[in-house]
Enzyme design. Structure first.
Site, PDB file in Angstrom:
ATOM      1  N   ASP A   1       0.877  -1.160   0.000  1.00  0.00           N
ATOM      2  CA  ASP A   1       0.000   0.000   0.000  1.00  0.00           C
ATOM      3  C   ASP A   1       0.927   1.227   0.000  1.00  0.00           C
ATOM      4  O   ASP A   1       2.126   1.116   0.253  1.00  0.00           O
ATOM      5  CB  ASP A   1      -0.951  -0.011   1.211  1.00  0.00           C
ATOM      6  CG  ASP A   1      -2.152   0.911   0.976  1.00  0.00           C
ATOM      7  OD1 ASP A   1      -2.058   1.798   0.092  1.00  0.00           O
ATOM      8  OD2 ASP A   1      -3.175   0.766   1.669  1.00  0.00           O
TER       9      ASP A   1
HETATM   10  C1  BGC Z   1      -4.989   3.275   0.024  1.00  0.00           C
HETATM   11  C2  BGC Z   1      -5.031   2.286  -1.126  1.00  0.00           C
HETATM   12  C3  BGC Z   1      -4.876   3.028  -2.418  1.00  0.00           C
HETATM   13  C4  BGC Z   1      -3.567   3.797  -2.395  1.00  0.00           C
HETATM   14  C5  BGC Z   1      -3.265   4.548  -3.664  1.00  0.00           C
HETATM   15  C6  BGC Z   1      -3.771   4.178  -0.047  1.00  0.00           C
HETATM   16  O1  BGC Z   1      -3.873   5.209   0.881  1.00  0.00           O
HETATM   17  O2  BGC Z   1      -5.029   2.589   1.250  1.00  0.00           O
HETATM   18  O3  BGC Z   1      -6.229   1.566  -1.106  1.00  0.00           O
HETATM   19  O4  BGC Z   1      -4.932   2.140  -3.494  1.00  0.00           O
HETATM   20  O5  BGC Z   1      -3.604   4.729  -1.323  1.00  0.00           O
HETATM   21  O6  BGC Z   1      -4.056   5.659  -3.803  1.00  0.00           O
END
Ligand code: BGC
Length: 710
Positions: free
Chosen positions: A248
Site C-alpha cells: 500500500d
Molecule cells: C490506500 C489504497 C490506495 C492507495 C493509492 C492508499 O492510501 O489505502 O487503497 O490504493 O492509497 O491511492
C-alpha cells in the site's frame, strides 16, 4: 478426513473460465526469458515505484531488454482522478445484488474503462470482510461474510482481468479500520484468519488475481508488507499466489525484511527502501539474487498473463498530478445503463407496509425531501476524492481513494421527477434542518419520500468523522427529519444512502410505510431509485450485513489500542448475532420483493466426489402477482464438535422466476465448503458428523432444512 491440493483443483477450474489471454505457465515462460536478460539494477528498477505521475503509482521501466513503466490506478469502483469515466455502484452495493452475473459484468465494464485509459493494474477489488460497521472503508468491499466477499471478489477479478487489466486485491490483511491504520497491530487466531479474513483473498487468488496489495497495519507486531507469515507462508505458499505483492502507499518499512518476507514491489516509491538500497542488499548478499529475480518475474508474469505486451495496449491517458493535462479519452460507452440496472436490482426493500410500493399509478402529488434527495449546493465533485467537501447533497459513494469523479449524478429528486412525468406534481425541500417547512410541504401530498444518508471513507476527517464513522446515526439531522415528515404525512417512504448499517429509531412510526435501502448506487442513483419506486424493476437486493437494533449489539467498535485483538474469533457479523441470540432489526441476507416466493422439496445427496461432496436441490415458486428474482441462500451448520458458528453461508443463487412459475435451484458443496481450518494439522479438514443444510430467503428466514452425515 483431510484435504490436500484443494487450491490447485479450484485454480484449474477458474483458469479455464478466465478469459485473460495467457495461463500462468505461459506467462512465466515469457517472464523467465525477459528477466533472464536483466541486470540486478534493471530487476530492482521494475520493483521500485517512481512516485505519483500519470497514475497514482508508476513502476520503474527498463530498456534493453525493454519493460514499460506500469500504470497502477485506483480504485475499486472506477478510474479515479479521471474524466470521461463511469462512477458506478460501490462494492458494498454491488454485493447487495447477490447476483454473480451482474458482479461479473461490473468487473468487465470497469476493466474496459481502465484498459481504455492505459492502466495496467486496477487497485481493486477490495475484498476485506466488514469487521465493524463503523469502519470507514467498508463501502469498498462486499460485506460481513467471507463467502459472499469471496464470490463477489472472484466475479470482479474475472471481469476486470478478462479485459486485460491486472486486478489488485486489497488490503492484505487484517486492515479493518482507519484509526491508527498505519501503526496498530492486529492479532487473530490462525483458524479465524483462514476461515474469515483470508478466505476472500484465497478465492480471488484461485481466480487468478494478478496482484495483491499488502496493508498498512502490523500483523502480530510485524508490518503486513514484511510479514513472512502472511506473505510468504499464507499467500504465496498456502494459497499458491503467482502474481506480485505491491505495498500500500507508504506501507513499506524496510529493505531486507520486506524483500525477503514477500514484498515484490514498493509503492509509490521514493521512500528509499527499494531502488539503490535493494541493489546494495543484493550485492551484499542480504537478499539473494534469486529472490530479486523472483520479484521481477512475478511482476513481468502478471503483465504477460494479461497480454499487456500486445502492441495495441493503449497509452496511458491519465495525469494524476495535473489532470487538466490528461488527454481526452472517453471510456464510458453505455456503461451507465449497467450502473442503472445494477443500482435498481441491488436496492434492498426493507419494509413495505400496506403495499405502499410500488407507487400507485394514480398519484397526483409527491414530495421528495432531505439533504440526501438533491444535488450538492457546492457543486458536483466539490472536494477532491469525492465527498471530502461534498457532503451536502445526495450520497452515492464514500470518500478517499475508493472514490471516482462523477461525470454527473442523478439525485433522487431528479430521478423521481423525470419518471413521474408531467401529470404528477413533484415538490421538494432539500433542507433537513427546517422540519417545519418540510411538514408544511408534505401535509397535502399523496406520498412523502424522505431521503437520508450516512457517510464514511478513507482516513481524512469529514464532519468530525476520521474516515471511520463516530456513530451509526444518520447525518444532517436525518433521524429527526424523518420523524417530522412521518408525523405530517400518512404515507412516508424512507430512502437510505449509506456506506454501511445505520440505526433506525423511527422504524416503528405508524406512518412510515416503506424503507428502501439504496446503499451507494453511483452516478445513476436517482434513476435506479425511481425504477424501484415505480415498479419498473422488482427489487431483489439483499443485505450483505446485519442492521442491528442498537449500536451496542455489534461486537466490534473502533479500537484505539495499539494492538487490535480480533477476539470475536469466528463470530463475525450475523454469526455473532446468531451465537449470542441477539435479534437484529434486519438480518444478513434480508430483503423484500414485490412478489412472494415459497420453497419446497429440499433434496440432498452426498458423494465421494471432492468437487461435489454434497449436492442439494430445492423448488422455488413465485406465488405472487409479478415476475421477480429470488435470492436462494444456503447455510450450513457443522457438527457440533467442529466449533463453528451456528450457521455459515456456503451457497446462493439468484433466479428470475415468472409469476406462478416454479424452478429448481441446485447447490454443490465442495470439500472446502464443508471444511474447517485445523490449526494443528495446518490444513483444511472436513469434520466427521452430522451437518444440516438450511435453505432460506435470509440468514433468519429459513424455509427448508435437512441433515446429512459425513
Ligand atoms: C490506500 C489504497 C490506495 C492507495 C493509492 C492508499 O492510501 O489505502 O487503497 O490504493 O492509497 O491511492
Amino acid at each position: 478426513m483431510q484435504i490436500t491440493a484443494l487450491t490447485t483443483a479450484v485454480f484449474i477450474f477458474f483458469a479455464s473460465t478466465n478469459a485473460a489471454a495467457r495461463t500462468w505457465e505461459e506467462a512465466y515462460e515469457k517472464a523467465e526469458a525477459l528477466v533472464g536478460k536483466m541486470s540486478i539494477e534493471q530487476k530492482v528498477n521494475i520493483t521500485t515505484g517512481t512516485g505519483r505521475g500519470l497514475c497514482v503509482g508508476m513502476s520503474g521501466s527498463t530498456t534493453d531488454p525493454d519493460f514499460p513503466a506500469l500504470c497502477l490506478q485506483d480504485g475499486p469502483l472506477g478510474v479515479r482522478i479521471a474524466d470521461n469515466i463511469t462512477a458506478g455502484v460501490s462494492g458494498i452495493t454491488a454485493s447487495q445484488s447477490w447476483d454473480k452475473k451482474a458482479l461479473r459484468k461490473r468487473g468487465e465494464y470497469m476493466g474496459k474503462e481502465f484498459y481504455g485509459k492505459g492502466v495496467h493494474a486496477q487497485l481493486g477489488p477490495d475484498v476485506e470482510v466488514m469487521r465493524s460497521p463503523y469502519a470507514g472503508r467498508i463501502f469498498e468491499s462486499f460485506g460481513e461474510d467471507p463467502y459472499l466477499n469471496g464470490v463477489a471478489g472472484v466475479e470482479t477479478v474475472l471481469g476486470i482481468q478478462s479485459e486485460g487489466v491486472i486486478a489488485v486485491i486489497k488490503h492484505f490483511v487484517l486492515n479493518n479500520q482507519e484509526h491508527n491504520r498505519t501503526t496498530s497491530s492486529s492479532t487473530v487466531d490462525d483458524r479465524s484468519l483462514h476461515e474469515v479474513w483470508a478466505w476472500p483473498f484465497a478465492r480471488a487468488v484461485e481466480a487468478g488475481a494478478g496482484s495483491v496489495m499488502c496493508s498498512y497495519n502490523k500483523i502480530n507486531g510485524t508490518y503486513a508488507c514484511e510479514s513472512d507469515g502472511s506473505l510468504n507462508k499464507l499467500l504465496k505458499s498456502e494459497m499458491g499466489f503467482q502474481g506480485f505483492v505491491m505495498s500500500d502507499w507508504g506501507a513499506t518499512h524496510s529493505t531486507v525484511d520486506a524483500a525477503n518476507n514477500g514484498l515484490d514491489m514498493t509503492m509509490p516509491g521514493g521512500e528509499g527502501y527499494f531502488g539503490k538500497n535493494l541493489t546494495k542488499a543484493v550485492e551484499e548478499g542480504d537478499v539473494t539474487e534469486e529472490r530479486l529475480t523472483d520479484m521481477a518475474k512475478r511482476i513481468v508474469a502478471a503483465y504477460y498473463k494479461m497480454d499487456q505486451d500486445d502492441p495495441d495496449f493503449p497509452e496511458v491517458s491519465l495525469n494524476s498530478v495535473n489532470r487538466t493535462k490528461a488527454p481526452m479519452v472517453d471510456v464510458q460507452e453505455d456503461h451507465a445503463k449497467l450502473v442503472r440496472q445494477l443500482g435498481a436490482e441491488a436496492t434492498v426493500l426493507l419494509l413495505n407496509k400496506d403495499e405502499a410500493l410500488p407507487l400507485p399509478a394514480d398519484l397526483k402529488k409527491i414530495a421528495v425531501l432531505g439533504v440526501d434527495a438533491g444535488p450538492d449546493p457546492n457543486g458536483l465533485n466539490c472536494g477532491g476524492d469525492n465527498g471530502l467537501a461534498c457532503n451536502n447533497g445526495t450520497l452515492a459513494m464514500g470518500w478517499g481513494s475508493g472514490s471516482a469523479t462523477f461525470p454527473y449524478l442523478i439525485s433522487p429528486y431528479e430521478g423521481i421527477k423525470s419518471r413521474a412525468g408531467g401529470d404528477v406534481e413533484v415538490v421538494h425541500s432539500f433542507d433537513s434542518w427546517d422540519t417545519d417547512a418540510a411538514q408544511d410541504l408534505v401535509r397535502d401530498v399523496d406520498v412523502a419520500i424522505v431521503c437520508a444518508s450516512s457517510d464514511s471513507g478513507e482516513a481524512t476527517v469529514v464532519d468530525g468523522n476520521a474516515g471511520d464513522r463516530n456513530n451509526l446515526t444518520l447525518w444532517h439531522n436525518g433521524d429527526k427529519f424523518i420523524e417530522a415528515v412521518a408525523d405530517a404525512n400518512e404515507k412516508t417512504i424512507v430512502v437510505i444512502h449509506a456506506t454501511g448499517p445505520v440505526t433506525m429509531p423511527w422504524i416503528d412510526h405508524k406512518n412510515i410505510k416503506a424503507v428502501v435501502w439504496s446503499g451507494l448506487p453511483g452516478q445513476e442513483s436517482g434513476n435506479s431509485l425511481a425504477d424501484v419506486l415505480f415498479g419498473d424493476v422488482n427489487p431483489s437486493g439483499r443485505l450483505p450485513y446485519t442492521i442491528a437494533k442498537n449500536e451496542d449489539d455489534y461486537p466490534v467498535h473502533i479500537d484505539l489500542h495499539d494492538t487490535i485483538d480480533y477476539k470475536e474469533n469466528l463470530l463475525v457479523g450475523y454469526k455473532w448475532f446468531d451465537a449470542k441470540n441477539i435479534e437484529p432489526l434486519f438480518e444478513f441476507g434480508f430483503g423484500l420483493s414485490y412478489t412472494n416466493f415459497s420453497f419446497s422439496d429440499l433434496k440432498v445427496k452426498t458423494s465421494d466426489n471432492e468437487g461435489e461432496l454434497v449436492s442439494a436441490t430445492v423448488a422455488v415458486e413465485n406465488t405472487g402477482d409479478v415476475d421477480g428474482a429470488a435470492v436462494v441462500q444456503a447455510y450450513i451448520s457443522f457438527p457440533e464438535s467442529a466449533g463453528e458458528p451456528p450457521k455459515v453461508l456456503r451457497g446462493f443463487d439468484k433466479v428470475q422466476i415468472k409469476r406462478g412459475h416454479k424452478d429448481r435451484v441446485s447447490f454443490a458443496f465442495d470439500k472446502l465448503s464443508l471444511s474447517v481450518y485445523d490449526v494443528e494439522k495446518d490444513d483444511w479438514v472436513v469434520p466427521s458428523g452430522k451437518y444440516s443444510i438450511h435453505i432460506g430467503a435470509s440468514s433468519r428466514d429459513i424455509h427448508q432444512s435437512t441433515s446429512f452425515t459425513l
